[in-house]
Design an enzyme around this catalytic site. Sequence first.
Site, PDB file in Angstrom:
ATOM      1  N   ARG A 163       0.747  -1.146   0.034  1.00  0.00           N
ATOM      2  CA  ARG A 163       0.104   0.009  -0.175  1.00  0.00           C
ATOM      3  C   ARG A 163       0.861   1.432  -0.047  1.00  0.00           C
ATOM      4  O   ARG A 163       2.073   1.119   0.451  1.00  0.00           O
ATOM      5  CB  ARG A 163      -0.905   0.244   1.266  1.00  0.00           C
ATOM      6  CG  ARG A 163      -1.990  -1.180   1.407  1.00  0.00           C
ATOM      7  CD  ARG A 163      -2.620  -1.213   2.884  1.00  0.00           C
ATOM      8  NE  ARG A 163      -3.518  -2.077   2.902  1.00  0.00           N
ATOM      9  CZ  ARG A 163      -3.339  -3.115   3.299  1.00  0.00           C
ATOM     10  NH1 ARG A 163      -2.202  -3.468   3.923  1.00  0.00           N
ATOM     11  NH2 ARG A 163      -4.109  -4.283   3.661  1.00  0.00           N
ATOM     12  N   LYS A 187      -2.070  -2.151   7.810  1.00  0.00           N
ATOM     13  CA  LYS A 187      -3.345  -1.741   8.507  1.00  0.00           C
ATOM     14  C   LYS A 187      -3.416  -2.285   9.968  1.00  0.00           C
ATOM     15  O   LYS A 187      -3.087  -3.588  10.249  1.00  0.00           O
ATOM     16  CB  LYS A 187      -4.471  -1.820   7.966  1.00  0.00           C
ATOM     17  CG  LYS A 187      -4.950  -1.187   6.560  1.00  0.00           C
ATOM     18  CD  LYS A 187      -6.168  -1.538   5.797  1.00  0.00           C
ATOM     19  CE  LYS A 187      -6.479  -0.368   4.785  1.00  0.00           C
ATOM     20  NZ  LYS A 187      -7.765  -0.578   4.048  1.00  0.00           N
ATOM     21  N   HIS A 253      -2.153   2.357  -6.230  1.00  0.00           N
ATOM     22  CA  HIS A 253      -3.014   1.162  -5.956  1.00  0.00           C
ATOM     23  C   HIS A 253      -2.884   0.150  -6.867  1.00  0.00           C
ATOM     24  O   HIS A 253      -3.021  -0.815  -6.807  1.00  0.00           O
ATOM     25  CB  HIS A 253      -4.201   1.333  -5.234  1.00  0.00           C
ATOM     26  CG  HIS A 253      -4.803   0.430  -4.018  1.00  0.00           C
ATOM     27  ND1 HIS A 253      -4.022   0.442  -2.777  1.00  0.00           N
ATOM     28  CD2 HIS A 253      -5.414  -0.471  -3.840  1.00  0.00           C
ATOM     29  CE1 HIS A 253      -4.455  -0.536  -2.133  1.00  0.00           C
ATOM     30  NE2 HIS A 253      -5.291  -0.926  -2.848  1.00  0.00           N
ATOM     31  N   TYR A 288      -9.604 -10.970  -6.797  1.00  0.00           N
ATOM     32  CA  TYR A 288      -8.803 -11.045  -7.784  1.00  0.00           C
ATOM     33  C   TYR A 288      -9.185 -12.524  -8.572  1.00  0.00           C
ATOM     34  O   TYR A 288      -8.444 -12.678  -9.645  1.00  0.00           O
ATOM     35  CB  TYR A 288      -7.334 -11.101  -7.161  1.00  0.00           C
ATOM     36  CG  TYR A 288      -6.979  -9.984  -6.367  1.00  0.00           C
ATOM     37  CD1 TYR A 288      -6.924  -8.730  -7.321  1.00  0.00           C
ATOM     38  CD2 TYR A 288      -6.926  -9.599  -5.332  1.00  0.00           C
ATOM     39  CE1 TYR A 288      -6.233  -7.586  -6.825  1.00  0.00           C
ATOM     40  CE2 TYR A 288      -6.607  -8.266  -4.772  1.00  0.00           C
ATOM     41  CZ  TYR A 288      -6.226  -7.343  -5.521  1.00  0.00           C
ATOM     42  OH  TYR A 288      -6.136  -6.128  -5.068  1.00  0.00           O
TER      43      TYR A 288
END
Length: 316
Positions: A163, A187, A253, A288
């Site tokens: 990220r 995160k 991203h 994905y």
Amino acid sequence: MATAGERDPDDTFAVADALAAPVLTYLDGLRVERGYSPHTLAGYRRDLARLVGFARRRGLAQWRALDPEQMRGFIAAEHRRGLSATSVQRLLSSCRGFFGHLLREGGLAASPAADLRAPRAPRKLPQVLDADEMSRLLDFPTLTPEDVRDRAMLELLYSSGLRRAELCGLRWGDLQLEEGLVRVRGKGGRSRDVPVGSKAREALSALRALGAATPAQPVFKGARGGAIGEALVGRRIKAVAQRQGIDKRVYPHLFRHSCASHVLESSGDLRAVQELLGHADIATTQIYTHLDFQHLARVYDDAHPRARRRSRSEDG
């Protein structure tokens, strides 16, 4: 700056009353204890400013006075005002997080959002660059120290699926170039070790050779010598894409999406991609698989004798 119809969060929190003060405490906890990025915190702040503004307009003096019916009206009003289904989902998630904090602190007896459902958003597949486009993007000359830095940034983003906030927070002590690993703080303050490919290692070695690569130093520096800012990363990526003639919108991203898609396409190992990206829930990673299926469908259409459209010459 707030858009039309929105209240500026800073204006909303200028008065730290019984409604705003707990929100500010909650946001500070997300920053200090859970390590949320400035970008993520800004989103929470905007969402909760909407909630505070609604409660004030209703004349509520404390959060205990907010009931489920009022909360349902708030969410419905925001949706009618033009907030997209995805944004409403995020708004409701922000509110639920805050209400959970109040429950733990004794500021609420029950969450007024417990039974609320956000409108369903259409599933939007992430955009990716294919392997040829990515190679063209990354194949730019490194004529200046800034070019060397940019090459290392882009190679690492694509190699390891980082990220933008993770990239900006890297220190040289997080890198083990000989072993091909980087330790990333993601995160919620969660750390993970991520592989670094050979091209990224070469680019990072070239950057390290420029000097000032002690363990505590930022890997990627801005003009003043501190860690590079997230906005500057986006601008540099856009500039490189334009210079390399990439006609798609290229943003930080996109490298993460492309990395995940290419690894999954080659390996078929969804769990490995989940670990690479640092997703807490594999359901987040499963998007994905849809990209991989789209690729399979295109190959099938091009290759299968019964799937190909006949040319005019074949039609006679």
